[in-house]
Write a protein that holds these residues in place. Structure first.
Motif, short mmCIF file in Angstrom:
data_model
loop_
_atom_site.label_atom_id
_atom_site.label_comp_id
_atom_site.label_asym_id
_atom_site.label_seq_id
_atom_site.Cartn_x
_atom_site.Cartn_y
_atom_site.Cartn_z
N HIS A 301 0.92 -1.26 -0.14
CA HIS A 301 -0.10 -0.03 0.18
C HIS A 301 1.06 1.16 -0.03
O HIS A 301 2.18 1.32 0.33
CB HIS A 301 -1.13 -0.12 1.24
CG HIS A 301 -0.10 0.31 2.57
ND1 HIS A 301 -0.22 1.32 2.97
CD2 HIS A 301 0.28 -0.72 3.28
CE1 HIS A 301 0.74 1.06 4.39
NE2 HIS A 301 0.95 -0.15 4.47
N PHE A 302 0.36 2.36 -0.49
CA PHE A 302 1.17 3.54 -0.51
C PHE A 302 0.29 4.81 -0.87
O PHE A 302 -1.08 4.58 -0.99
CB PHE A 302 1.91 3.58 -1.90
CG PHE A 302 1.25 2.50 -2.91
CD1 PHE A 302 0.43 3.49 -3.97
CD2 PHE A 302 1.48 1.49 -3.30
CE1 PHE A 302 -0.35 2.79 -4.94
CE2 PHE A 302 0.60 0.66 -4.14
CZ PHE A 302 -0.16 1.29 -5.02
N PHE A 303 0.70 5.94 -0.86
CA PHE A 303 -0.09 7.12 -1.05
C PHE A 303 0.00 7.47 -2.58
O PHE A 303 0.93 7.42 -3.23
CB PHE A 303 0.78 8.39 -0.31
CG PHE A 303 -0.11 9.61 -0.85
CD1 PHE A 303 -1.45 9.73 -0.19
CD2 PHE A 303 0.37 10.89 -1.59
CE1 PHE A 303 -2.08 10.94 -0.68
CE2 PHE A 303 -0.10 11.74 -1.49
CZ PHE A 303 -1.38 12.13 -1.05
N PHE A 304 -1.09 7.36 -3.17
CA PHE A 304 -1.36 7.50 -4.53
C PHE A 304 -1.89 8.97 -4.84
O PHE A 304 -2.62 9.48 -4.34
CB PHE A 304 -2.45 6.55 -4.79
CG PHE A 304 -2.99 6.50 -6.57
CD1 PHE A 304 -2.39 5.70 -7.20
CD2 PHE A 304 -3.75 7.34 -7.00
CE1 PHE A 304 -2.59 5.69 -8.77
CE2 PHE A 304 -4.17 7.60 -8.06
CZ PHE A 304 -3.74 6.76 -9.11
N SER A 305 -1.29 9.55 -6.03
CA SER A 305 -1.74 10.73 -6.38
C SER A 305 -1.68 10.81 -7.92
O SER A 305 -0.67 10.22 -8.46
CB SER A 305 -0.63 11.71 -5.72
OG SER A 305 -0.99 13.06 -6.36
N LEU A 306 -2.87 11.53 -8.39
CA LEU A 306 -2.87 11.57 -9.90
C LEU A 306 -3.49 12.66 -10.25
O LEU A 306 -4.28 13.23 -9.59
CB LEU A 306 -3.87 10.43 -10.54
CG LEU A 306 -4.25 10.24 -11.97
CD1 LEU A 306 -4.78 8.83 -12.32
CD2 LEU A 306 -5.59 11.26 -12.11
N GLY A 307 -3.07 13.61 -11.42
CA GLY A 307 -3.80 14.73 -11.66
C GLY A 307 -3.89 14.72 -13.11
O GLY A 307 -2.96 14.46 -13.76
N PRO A 308 -5.12 15.01 -13.62
CA PRO A 308 -5.18 14.97 -15.11
C PRO A 308 -5.31 16.24 -15.66
O PRO A 308 -4.99 17.09 -14.91
CB PRO A 308 -6.85 14.50 -15.17
CG PRO A 308 -7.39 15.05 -14.05
CD PRO A 308 -6.50 15.01 -12.95
N LEU A 309 -5.00 16.41 -17.00
CA LEU A 309 -5.00 17.68 -17.48
C LEU A 309 -6.42 18.26 -17.49
O LEU A 309 -7.56 17.53 -17.61
CB LEU A 309 -4.34 17.54 -19.20
CG LEU A 309 -3.26 17.05 -19.25
CD1 LEU A 309 -2.95 16.85 -20.62
CD2 LEU A 309 -2.14 18.03 -18.68
N ARG A 310 -6.52 19.52 -17.33
CA ARG A 310 -7.78 20.28 -17.51
C ARG A 310 -8.17 20.62 -18.88
O ARG A 310 -8.43 21.64 -19.27
CB ARG A 310 -7.80 21.49 -16.59
CG ARG A 310 -7.36 21.15 -15.05
CD ARG A 310 -7.18 22.21 -14.08
NE ARG A 310 -8.57 23.17 -14.18
CZ ARG A 310 -9.11 23.78 -12.94
NH1 ARG A 310 -8.38 23.74 -12.01
NH2 ARG A 310 -10.25 24.21 -12.98
N LEU A 311 -8.65 19.76 -19.36
CA LEU A 311 -9.30 19.46 -20.77
C LEU A 311 -10.63 19.69 -20.96
O LEU A 311 -11.53 18.79 -20.32
CB LEU A 311 -8.85 18.01 -21.61
CG LEU A 311 -7.26 18.04 -21.58
CD1 LEU A 311 -6.92 16.32 -22.13
CD2 LEU A 311 -6.47 18.98 -22.36
N THR A 312 -11.36 20.78 -21.22
CA THR A 312 -12.72 21.11 -21.59
C THR A 312 -13.50 20.09 -22.42
O THR A 312 -13.02 19.86 -23.51
CB THR A 312 -12.97 22.45 -21.92
OG1 THR A 312 -12.44 22.80 -23.27
CG2 THR A 312 -12.28 23.47 -20.83
N GLY A 313 -14.34 19.69 -21.91
CA GLY A 313 -15.03 18.59 -22.46
C GLY A 313 -14.63 17.09 -22.99
O GLY A 313 -14.96 16.44 -23.81
N ALA A 314 -13.40 16.98 -22.30
CA ALA A 314 -12.61 15.84 -22.69
C ALA A 314 -13.36 14.52 -21.80
O ALA A 314 -13.69 14.57 -20.77
CB ALA A 314 -11.02 15.72 -22.18
N THR A 315 -13.17 13.25 -22.61
CA THR A 315 -13.89 11.85 -21.82
C THR A 315 -12.74 11.46 -21.30
O THR A 315 -12.84 10.16 -20.89
CB THR A 315 -14.37 11.19 -23.11
OG1 THR A 315 -13.18 10.82 -24.07
CG2 THR A 315 -15.37 11.87 -23.76
N GLY A 316 -11.64 12.09 -21.00
CA GLY A 316 -10.74 11.23 -20.28
C GLY A 316 -9.41 12.12 -20.39
O GLY A 316 -9.29 13.28 -21.06
N SER A 317 -8.23 11.60 -19.93
CA SER A 317 -6.93 12.32 -20.06
C SER A 317 -5.59 11.57 -19.96
O SER A 317 -5.84 10.59 -19.29
CB SER A 317 -6.88 13.45 -18.88
OG SER A 317 -5.42 14.16 -18.87
#
Length: 325
Positions: A301-317
């Motif tokens: 186990h661990f500390f998990f961190s994720l940040g997506p791009l702030r893409l307007t209207g995007a279905t993912g990143s």
């Protein structure tokens, strides 16, 4: 939990049985991320002891083909470092001066990518999957348009990132294998066997990462999922994921076994997990480095961190998930 393969009709019925529509309100956009509380984030951060950070993403290779023969990413250079004489000051580029001033030059590019697919590590927003024309929380699929993209459930829902306790279940390692076979399903009993082998238990609000060894096959073996299929979670894991209140599911493949084994349900785990449960998915994680680190530290186990791009209207990143120890 026994290894039981549900029928196609049973699986279809799970959409309503495990649906979270309305559970956190009619306007909810977070889905299973509601399982992560501020106190859970703080507690997960406090588990960092060694200051070690491990990336769970693959390199994004330009002009590379996916397993279907399509180009996933392209680069077009706008400015480069070409056109200068070595040791001189005169610009010899036929395109003219490239320097910003008498000293400084720059390089820049345009990157385009179709990140939904196997080569690129990415997060699926809840607008990525429809079930009978509806997204999570009964949002019509027509709210994803050709002009504006996803007008509801775009990836900016997680603009603040995802931070939580992460757990790696190394199913392949728990079985003493480098990788699972193509088309080999992972059932709840395999997840629980990995828990026992690793001395860890998946709980509410966890980010669950599942290693099948597909990453090792991708670099060292005969990797052709378009032709051979790939291992992954069987849709029979849906009740287990719901009961454990998993917040995010990631894997070294697109989560579920392919082909699914059902004639009329090609991606049943995606359909029920995302459209019914609101479970966020991270596809194609690079878990070889994480698996080696967990084994070295004997800590899964661990500390998990994720940040997506702030893409307007995007279905993912595209994303670079991080595991911190």
């Amino acid at each position: 939990m026994p290894n039981v393969t549900p029928t196609e009709d049973e699986v279809a019925g799970w959409f309503d049985r495990y649906s979270n529509w309305g559970r956190w309100g009619a306007e909810d956009l977070l889905g299973t991320l509601n399982h992560i509380t501020p106190s859970m984030r703080a507690a997960a951060a406090r588990t960092v002891e060694h200051g070690r950070s491990v990336s769970c993403a693959w390199d994004v290779r330009m002009n590379a083909l996916d397993d279907g023969g399509r180009i996933q990413s392209q680069r077009m250079m706008l400015r480069t470092g070409l056109g200068y004489r070595d040791g001189g000051e005169e610009d010899v580029s036929p395109a003219g001066a490239r320097a910003v001033d008498g000293h400084l030059g720059t390089a820049s590019e345009i990157i385009s990518m179709a990140f939904h697919g196997r080569p690129i590590t990415h997060i699926d927003a809840l607008s990525h999957i429809f079930w009978k024309g509806r997204m999570y929380n009964d949002v019509p699929s027509a709210y994803v348009t050709d002009r504006d993209g996803a007008t509801v459930h775009d990836v900016r829902t997680v603009a603040g990132g995802i931070q939580a306790r992460g757990v790696l279940l190394d199913v392949a390692r728990a079985q003493g294998r480098d990788w699972l076979d193509p088309r080999e399903p992972v059932f709840p009993e395999h997840l629980e066997a990995a828990e026992r082998a690793q001395g860890v238990t998946v709980g509410p609000g966890d980010v669950l990462l599942v290693r099948t060894g597909e990453g090792a096959r991708r670099t060292n073996g005969d990797w052709n999922p378009a032709l051979n299929g790939s291992p992954g979670l069987h849709v029979a894991c849906v009740p287990w994921l719901s009961e454990r209140q998993v917040a995010v599911l990631g894997a070294d493949c697109p989560q579920e076994v392919t082909p699914s084994g059902y004639e009329n349900l090609k991606l049943p785990l995606h359909g029920i997990a995302m459209a019914a449960m609101g479970l966020w998915l991270i596809d194609n994680c690079q878990l070889e480095d994480l698996g080696a680190t967990c084994a070295e530290l004997d800590r899964w186990h661990f500390f998990f961190s994720l940040g997506p791009l702030r893409l307007t209207g995007a279905t993912g990143s595209p994303v670079n998930p991080l595991a911190l120890f």
